[in-house]
Design a protein around this motif. Structure first.
Motif, PDB file in Angstrom:
ATOM      1  N   PRO A 199       0.809  -1.220   0.000  1.00 45.03           N
ATOM      2  CA  PRO A 199       0.000   0.000   0.000  1.00 45.03           C
ATOM      3  C   PRO A 199       0.840   1.267   0.000  1.00 45.03           C
ATOM      4  O   PRO A 199       0.414   2.288  -0.554  1.00 45.03           O
ATOM      5  CB  PRO A 199      -0.835  -0.128   1.284  1.00 45.03           C
ATOM      6  N   VAL A 200       2.035   1.202   0.591  1.00 44.20           N
ATOM      7  CA  VAL A 200       2.903   2.386   0.609  1.00 44.20           C
ATOM      8  C   VAL A 200       3.375   2.711  -0.800  1.00 44.20           C
ATOM      9  O   VAL A 200       3.312   3.867  -1.242  1.00 44.20           O
ATOM     10  CB  VAL A 200       4.101   2.159   1.555  1.00 44.20           C
ATOM     11  N   MET A 201       3.829   1.691  -1.540  1.00 40.80           N
ATOM     12  CA  MET A 201       4.281   1.944  -2.911  1.00 40.80           C
ATOM     13  C   MET A 201       3.114   2.402  -3.788  1.00 40.80           C
ATOM     14  O   MET A 201       3.273   3.297  -4.625  1.00 40.80           O
ATOM     15  CB  MET A 201       4.910   0.688  -3.505  1.00 40.80           C
ATOM     16  N   LYS A 246       0.617   4.114  -2.917  1.00 38.21           N
ATOM     17  CA  LYS A 246       0.274   5.502  -2.578  1.00 38.21           C
ATOM     18  C   LYS A 246       1.118   6.493  -3.386  1.00 38.21           C
ATOM     19  O   LYS A 246       0.647   7.566  -3.768  1.00 38.21           O
ATOM     20  CB  LYS A 246       0.479   5.722  -1.084  1.00 38.21           C
ATOM     21  N   TYR A 247       2.370   6.126  -3.657  1.00 35.65           N
ATOM     22  CA  TYR A 247       3.297   7.063  -4.300  1.00 35.65           C
ATOM     23  C   TYR A 247       3.494   6.815  -5.801  1.00 35.65           C
ATOM     24  O   TYR A 247       3.966   7.692  -6.518  1.00 35.65           O
ATOM     25  CB  TYR A 247       4.659   7.013  -3.595  1.00 35.65           C
ATOM     26  N   VAL A 248       3.178   5.613  -6.272  1.00 32.01           N
ATOM     27  CA  VAL A 248       3.401   5.290  -7.684  1.00 32.01           C
ATOM     28  C   VAL A 248       2.117   4.726  -8.265  1.00 32.01           C
ATOM     29  O   VAL A 248       1.602   3.709  -7.798  1.00 32.01           O
ATOM     30  CB  VAL A 248       4.540   4.253  -7.838  1.00 32.01           C
ATOM     31  N   ASP A 249       1.591   5.389  -9.282  1.00 32.90           N
ATOM     32  CA  ASP A 249       0.338   4.949  -9.912  1.00 32.90           C
ATOM     33  C   ASP A 249       0.581   3.806 -10.890  1.00 32.90           C
ATOM     34  O   ASP A 249       1.654   3.675 -11.489  1.00 32.90           O
ATOM     35  CB  ASP A 249      -0.299   6.116 -10.680  1.00 32.90           C
ATOM     36  N   GLY A 250      -0.439   2.994 -11.049  1.00 31.27           N
ATOM     37  CA  GLY A 250      -0.462   2.020 -12.131  1.00 31.27           C
ATOM     38  C   GLY A 250       0.389   0.790 -11.945  1.00 31.27           C
ATOM     39  O   GLY A 250       0.703   0.095 -12.916  1.00 31.27           O
ATOM     40  N   LEU A 251       0.769   0.460 -10.692  1.00 33.08           N
ATOM     41  CA  LEU A 251       1.609  -0.713 -10.484  1.00 33.08           C
ATOM     42  C   LEU A 251       0.877  -2.024 -10.746  1.00 33.08           C
ATOM     43  O   LEU A 251       1.495  -3.084 -10.823  1.00 33.08           O
ATOM     44  CB  LEU A 251       2.167  -0.711  -9.052  1.00 33.08           C
ATOM     45  N   ASN A 294      10.103   1.961   4.763  1.00 29.62           N
ATOM     46  CA  ASN A 294      10.280   3.347   4.331  1.00 29.62           C
ATOM     47  C   ASN A 294       8.935   3.856   3.823  1.00 29.62           C
ATOM     48  O   ASN A 294       8.477   3.438   2.761  1.00 29.62           O
ATOM     49  CB  ASN A 294      11.342   3.401   3.231  1.00 29.62           C
ATOM     50  N   ILE A 295       8.312   4.734   4.590  1.00 27.10           N
ATOM     51  CA  ILE A 295       6.970   5.187   4.211  1.00 27.10           C
ATOM     52  C   ILE A 295       7.011   6.371   3.242  1.00 27.10           C
ATOM     53  O   ILE A 295       5.963   6.863   2.822  1.00 27.10           O
ATOM     54  CB  ILE A 295       6.118   5.531   5.443  1.00 27.10           C
ATOM     55  N   LYS A 296       8.226   6.824   2.874  1.00 27.72           N
ATOM     56  CA  LYS A 296       8.392   7.825   1.814  1.00 27.72           C
ATOM     57  C   LYS A 296       9.374   7.260   0.795  1.00 27.72           C
ATOM     58  O   LYS A 296      10.519   7.714   0.673  1.00 27.72           O
ATOM     59  CB  LYS A 296       8.885   9.151   2.394  1.00 27.72           C
ATOM     60  N   PRO A 297       8.947   6.260   0.043  1.00 31.67           N
ATOM     61  CA  PRO A 297       9.888   5.475  -0.780  1.00 31.67           C
ATOM     62  C   PRO A 297      10.547   6.242  -1.909  1.00 31.67           C
ATOM     63  O   PRO A 297      11.596   5.794  -2.400  1.00 31.67           O
ATOM     64  CB  PRO A 297       9.001   4.353  -1.323  1.00 31.67           C
ATOM     65  N   LEU A 298       9.989   7.372  -2.343  1.00 36.09           N
ATOM     66  CA  LEU A 298      10.578   8.108  -3.458  1.00 36.09           C
ATOM     67  C   LEU A 298      11.554   9.195  -3.008  1.00 36.09           C
ATOM     68  O   LEU A 298      12.001  10.009  -3.816  1.00 36.09           O
ATOM     69  CB  LEU A 298       9.476   8.727  -4.325  1.00 36.09           C
ATOM     70  N   CYS A 299      11.893   9.192  -1.725  1.00 40.17           N
ATOM     71  CA  CYS A 299      12.855  10.172  -1.230  1.00 40.17           C
ATOM     72  C   CYS A 299      14.242   9.877  -1.810  1.00 40.17           C
ATOM     73  O   CYS A 299      14.508   8.792  -2.340  1.00 40.17           O
ATOM     74  CB  CYS A 299      12.907  10.152   0.290  1.00 40.17           C
ATOM     75  N   LYS A 300      15.151  10.851  -1.700  1.00 39.26           N
ATOM     76  CA  LYS A 300      16.519  10.632  -2.154  1.00 39.26           C
ATOM     77  C   LYS A 300      17.187   9.575  -1.276  1.00 39.26           C
ATOM     78  O   LYS A 300      16.869   9.461  -0.091  1.00 39.26           O
ATOM     79  CB  LYS A 300      17.304  11.948  -2.074  1.00 39.26           C
ATOM     80  N   PRO A 301      18.122   8.812  -1.837  1.00 44.50           N
ATOM     81  CA  PRO A 301      18.791   7.779  -1.040  1.00 44.50           C
ATOM     82  C   PRO A 301      19.388   8.294   0.262  1.00 44.50           C
ATOM     83  O   PRO A 301      19.341   7.606   1.284  1.00 44.50           O
ATOM     84  CB  PRO A 301      19.875   7.258  -1.988  1.00 44.50           C
ATOM     85  N   CYS A 302      19.925   9.511   0.230  1.00 39.34           N
ATOM     86  CA  CYS A 302      20.547  10.059   1.444  1.00 39.34           C
ATOM     87  C   CYS A 302      19.520  10.400   2.516  1.00 39.34           C
ATOM     88  O   CYS A 302      19.878  10.617   3.684  1.00 39.34           O
ATOM     89  CB  CYS A 302      21.379  11.290   1.107  1.00 39.34           C
ATOM     90  N   ASP A 303      18.235  10.457   2.162  1.00 41.54           N
ATOM     91  CA  ASP A 303      17.185  10.812   3.111  1.00 41.54           C
ATOM     92  C   ASP A 303      16.367   9.612   3.585  1.00 41.54           C
ATOM     93  O   ASP A 303      15.373   9.780   4.295  1.00 41.54           O
ATOM     94  CB  ASP A 303      16.230  11.844   2.481  1.00 41.54           C
ATOM     95  N   VAL A 304      16.773   8.411   3.206  1.00 44.64           N
ATOM     96  CA  VAL A 304      15.982   7.227   3.551  1.00 44.64           C
ATOM     97  C   VAL A 304      15.947   7.028   5.067  1.00 44.64           C
ATOM     98  O   VAL A 304      16.979   6.993   5.734  1.00 44.64           O
ATOM     99  CB  VAL A 304      16.546   5.962   2.877  1.00 44.64           C
ATOM    100  N   SER A 305      14.743   6.899   5.599  1.00 41.85           N
ATOM    101  CA  SER A 305      14.531   6.550   7.003  1.00 41.85           C
ATOM    102  C   SER A 305      13.505   5.431   7.055  1.00 41.85           C
ATOM    103  O   SER A 305      12.637   5.321   6.186  1.00 41.85           O
ATOM    104  CB  SER A 305      14.027   7.750   7.805  1.00 41.85           C
ATOM    105  N   TYR A 306      13.589   4.637   8.094  1.00 44.38           N
ATOM    106  CA  TYR A 306      12.679   3.504   8.246  1.00 44.38           C
ATOM    107  C   TYR A 306      11.821   3.683   9.496  1.00 44.38           C
ATOM    108  O   TYR A 306      12.328   4.017  10.566  1.00 44.38           O
ATOM    109  CB  TYR A 306      13.463   2.200   8.357  1.00 44.38           C
TER     110      TYR A 306
END
Length: 643
Positions: free
Chosen positions: A158-160, A162-167, A369-381
Motif C-alpha cells: 500500500p505504501v508503494m 500511494k506514491y506510484v500509480d499504475g503498479l 520506508n513510508i516515503k519510498p521516493l525520497c533521495k537515497p541520502c534521506d531514507v529513514s525507516y
C-alpha cells in the motif's frame, strides 16, 4: 479486506491495553488483511504507528507469556516474579551479544528441545551475514515467523501504491536468488533468511495479487546454480520487457552484478530470443522448462532491439530505461554499506528513482520506508511495533569525533554488595530522542531476548507515535562489498597471516589501511601497504609479484566464511588487491587528516578510508598493484557437536 474486528481492536487505546496475554487475539499482533486493498493497508499502518507504545507493551507481554517456562528465561526470572512485568524483565534479563546465545542455539542445533529458548518449535535457523569465530551466526526461527514476514512484505504494497500509480498494470523484474544451506545434526536446516523465505510455502503459494507478479518464475529463483538462475531470470525479464514496470534485487550489489552479467551475455541472450530456444548449458530441468514456456517462440524484432541498445560500442548509461522503457523505479537497498553503489546505479538507471523499501535482518524484520521516493541520502525507516519488542542503547561519538562507541551508563549493585552486575539502561521505542544515536536491541517471538543487533541508528523523526530511523552503520564493521561484514579485528588477523609471508624476506609492514573499491563489478577489497626493508633508509627493492600475490591469497584465506563464500560460490566479490605505496605516504595521509580537523595528538591511522580525497592521495603514491590469483577455500559451515 482488513478484518473490521482487527481495526476496532487496534484503534481504541483503552480496549487495546485491557487485553490480558491469555485473551489477546492473535490478530492484534499479526493482523490479517487483503494486500490488494491498499486503503485498508494504509489504515492499518496508521493504527500500528498511532498505538506504538501500547502494541510494544502487548508484544512483550505475549512473548514472555509464551516463553516464561523456557530454560533461558527461568535462569533469570524467579517463580514469584511477575513474568510479564516490563521493569522486572529489564532489571533481571541482561542485554546480550551473539556470543552469549551461542550455547543455547548450539544445543538446539545438536538435537535438544526448542524449549531451551522458545515454547514454539524452532523449525530452522537463519544464517546471518555477520560472523562469530569465522562462521555465520545462526538465528532461531519458527513457522509463525514466516507469517510475520509475509505480513511485513504485504505492508510494503500500500505504501508503494500511494506514491506510484499504475503498479497493477504490469510486472516486476526482481532478480532473487537462493544461497547455500546445510542440515544441522538435529535435522533442522540452517540457511540465509531470504533463502528460507523463497523456499517457504508462504512464498511459493502466495496468493495472486496485482502487485506481486514477477517476470521470474519461481523455478528460476529456486535454481541452486547461481549462473543458470541469473541467466534465466534475465532472459525472462527481456522477453517480457514491455510488461516490466519496476526492476530490482534485494541488495544494490546484486542488481549491479546482474547488469554486468547482461553486459557479458547479451549476445547469447539475443540468440536465444531470436531462435526461441534456451541455451543448452541451462540444464536445471525445472528452470529450463519454466523459461521455455515464457520464451515460447522466436522474436527477431526484440532480439534486434536489444542488440541495438547493448552493442555497437554505445555507452551503457541509462541502459535500464532504454531496455525496460516502462520502468517506474529501481527497488534495491541503498542504505548502509550499499550506499557506495549509488553513483553506479544512477549511471545505469537513466534517472529512475532508487527505492529502498525495507529494513530487516536475520534476527527480525524491523521497519519500512513510508516515503519510498525520497533521495537515497534521506531514507529513514519507520519501525513496525508488532514485529518484536524494541529497545535502544544510547551511543555517543568518542573524543576523536569519529566512530560511535557504546554509552554504558551505570553499574547496579546486587543484594550481596560484592556481586556487581552492569545494567545497560535502554530506551523504549517511543521514548527515543530526535537526532540521537542508538544501538538496536530486540526481543523476538523466536527466542532472542534483549539481543544486541549491532546496528547503529539515528532518529530522524516520527510518524504518529512511531520513530523513524536512518541506518548509520554496523558496529565495528570496516569493509563490506556484498553480504560480507569485515571488522577491524578480522582485517588485522588476516594481515598478520600475510605478514608471515614477507617478514622472512626482510620486509616490514610499517602502515596499512583499506577501502572497498566498487568502481568495478564485482567490487573488491583494496589494502594500501607501506613497506620497508630491515636496515634500509626507506628504499624499497623491486617487489616479487609471486610473493605479493601470495600475500593477497593468504589474506583471503584468513577472512571469514561469508567473505570466502561470496568470493568462491557467489562470485559477488572480486580478488583482493594490495597496493604498495612509497615511503612517507602515511605521513602525507596524516597531514591531510589533520588539515581537515583531526587532532594531531589523537590521530591514529584509519583502518578503512572512505574520503575520496584520501583515496586519491593514496593512489597517487602507488608503486605496485597485486591481486589474489586463486579463490579461497570455502565449504558450508559445520555445526560442532556437544562435548
Amino acid at each position: 479486506m482488513l478484518c473490521s474486528r482487527a481495526i476496532k481492536n487496534l484503534n481504541p487505546k483503552l480496549e487495546f491495553v485491557e487485553h490480558s496475554p491469555q485473551k489477546c487475539p492473535r490478530m492484534l499482533l499479526l493482523p490479517d488483511y487483503d494486500p490488494n486493498d491498499c486503503e485498508a493497508g494504509m489504515r492499518l499502518l496508521e493504527d500500528l504507528t498511532t498505538n506504538a507504545d501500547q502494541i510494544q507493551k502487548q508484544v512483550l507481554k505475549e512473548i514472555l507469556h509464551r516463553n516464561s517456562h523456557t530454560e533461558y528465561l527461568r535462569g533469570f526470572l524467579n517463580d514469584d516474579d511477575e513474568y510479564d512485568d516490563e521493569e522486572v524483565f529489564k532489571n533481571k534479563v541482561p542485554v546480550v551479544n551473539y556470543e552469549d546465545t551461542i550455547p543455547y542455539i548450539q544445543r538446539i542445533a545438536n538435537g535438544e528441545p526448542s524449549q531451551i529458548i522458545s515454547a514454539q518449535p524452532i523449525t530452522e535457523f537463519l544464517t546471518s551475514s555477520g560472523t562469530s569465530g569465522g562462521q555465520p551466526k545462526m538465528m532461531p526461527s519458527t513457522a509463525e515467523d514466516l507469517d510475520r514476514k509475509t505480513f511485513f512484505y504485504n505492508m510494503l504494497l500500500p505504501v508503494m501504491n500511494k506514491y506510484v500509480d499504475g503498479l497493477d498494470q504490469g510486472k516486476g523484474m526482481y532478480l532473487l536468488f537462493i544461497k547455500p544451506e546445510i542440515c544441522t545434526p538435529s535435522g533442522l536446516m540452517a540457511r540465509p533468511v531470504l533463502t528460507s523465505y523463497y523456499k517457504s510455502k508462504n512464498f511459493r503459494n502466495r496468493p495472486f495479487n496485482r502487485f506481486n507478479v514477477y517476470t521470474s518464475p519461481d523455478e528460476t529463483i529456486l535454481c541452486p546454480d547461481s549462473k543458470q538462475s541469473m541467466y534465466s531470470q534475465l532472459l525472462c525479464g527481456l522477453v517480457q520487457r514491455d510488461e516490466v514496470l519496476r526492476v530490482g534485487a534485494v541488495f544494490s550489489s546484486a542488481f549491479l552484478r546482474a547488469i554486468k552479467f547482461l553486459e557479458d551475455h547479451w549476445k547469447e541472450l539475443c540468440t536465444n530470443i531470436r531462435s526461441g530456444h534456451v541455451s543448452d548449458w541451462i540444464t536445471d530441468p525445472s528452470c529450463r522448462k519454466a523459461v521455455s514456456i515464457i520464451l515460447n517462440e522466436p522474436n527477431q524484432e526484440l532480439a534486434d532491439l536489444i542488440e541495438q541498445e547493448c552493442g555497437g560500442g554505445k555507452s551503457w548509461e541509462g541502459i535500464i530505461k532504454r531496455i525496460w522503457p516502462r520502468t517506474k523505479y529501481i527497488e534495491v537497498i541503498v542504505t548502509g554499506s550499499m550506499a557506495q553503489y549509488i553513483p553506479t546505479l544512477e549511471f545505469y538507471s537513466g534517472g529512475l528513482p532508487l527505492v529502498s523499501t525495507m529494513y530487516a535482518s536475520s534476527e527480525c524484520y524491523f521497519g519500512i520506508n513510508i516515503k519510498p521516493l525520497c533521495k537515497p541520502c534521506d531514507v529513514s525507516y519507520t519501525l513496525l511495533p508488532n514485529m518484536a519488542y524494541f529497545e535502544f542503547l544510547p551511543v555517543k561519538k568518542n573524543n576523536g569525533g569519529g566512530e560511535l562507541s557504546q554509552d554504558q551508563v551505570h553499574s547496579n549493585g546486587g543484594s550481596g554488595g560484592d556481586d556487581k552486575e552492569e545494567i545497560m539502561e535502554t530506551v523504549d521505542l517511543v521514548n527515543v530522542k530526535l537526532g540521537h544515536y542508538y544501538e538496536l536491541v530486540v526481543t523476538t517471538f523466536t527466542g532472542l531476548y534483549r539481543y544486541r543487533v549491532g546496528d547503529i541508528l539515528m532518529v530522524t523523526g516520527f510518524h504518529k507515535n512511531a520513530p523513524q530511523f536512518r541506518f548509520v552503520h554496523r558496529r565495528n564493521v570496516v569493509l563490506s562489498i556484498d553480504t560480507d561484514k569485515t571488522n577491524e579485528e578480522d582485517l588485522l588477523k588476516a594481515l598478520t597471516q600475510a605478514k608471515l609471508v614477507i617478514e622472512p624476506l626482510g620486509f616490514l609492514l610499517t602502515e596499512y589501511t583499506s577501502y572497498a573499491d566498487t568502481s568495478s563489478i564485482p567490487g573488491h577489497y583494496v589494502l594500501f601497504w607501506e613497506l620497508k626493508m630491515k636496515g634500509s633508509n626507506g628504499l624499497l627493492p623491486e617487489l616479487d609479484t609471486f610473493i605479493m600475490e601470495q600475500c593477497c591469497s593468504t589474506m583471503e584465506e584468513s577472512l571469514d566464511s561469508v567473505y570466502r563464500r561470496c568470493r568462491k560460490k557467489d562470485n559477488s566479490i572480486g580478488p583482493l588487491e594490495i597496493r604498495v605505496v612509497t615511503h612517507g605516504t602515511f605521513d602525507a595521509l596524516m597531514d591531510l587528516c589533520v588539515s581537515q580537523g583531526s587532532s594531531v595528538n589523537q590521530y591514529k591511522t584509519p583502518r578503512c578510508i572512505k574520503s575520496e580525497e584520501a583515496i586519491n592521495l593514496l593512489n597517487s603514491k602507488v608503486v605496485g598493484r597485486f591481486f589474489s590469483q586463486k579463490t579461497p577455500f570455502w565449504e558450508p559451515f559445520r555445526i560442532e557437536t556437544s562435548k
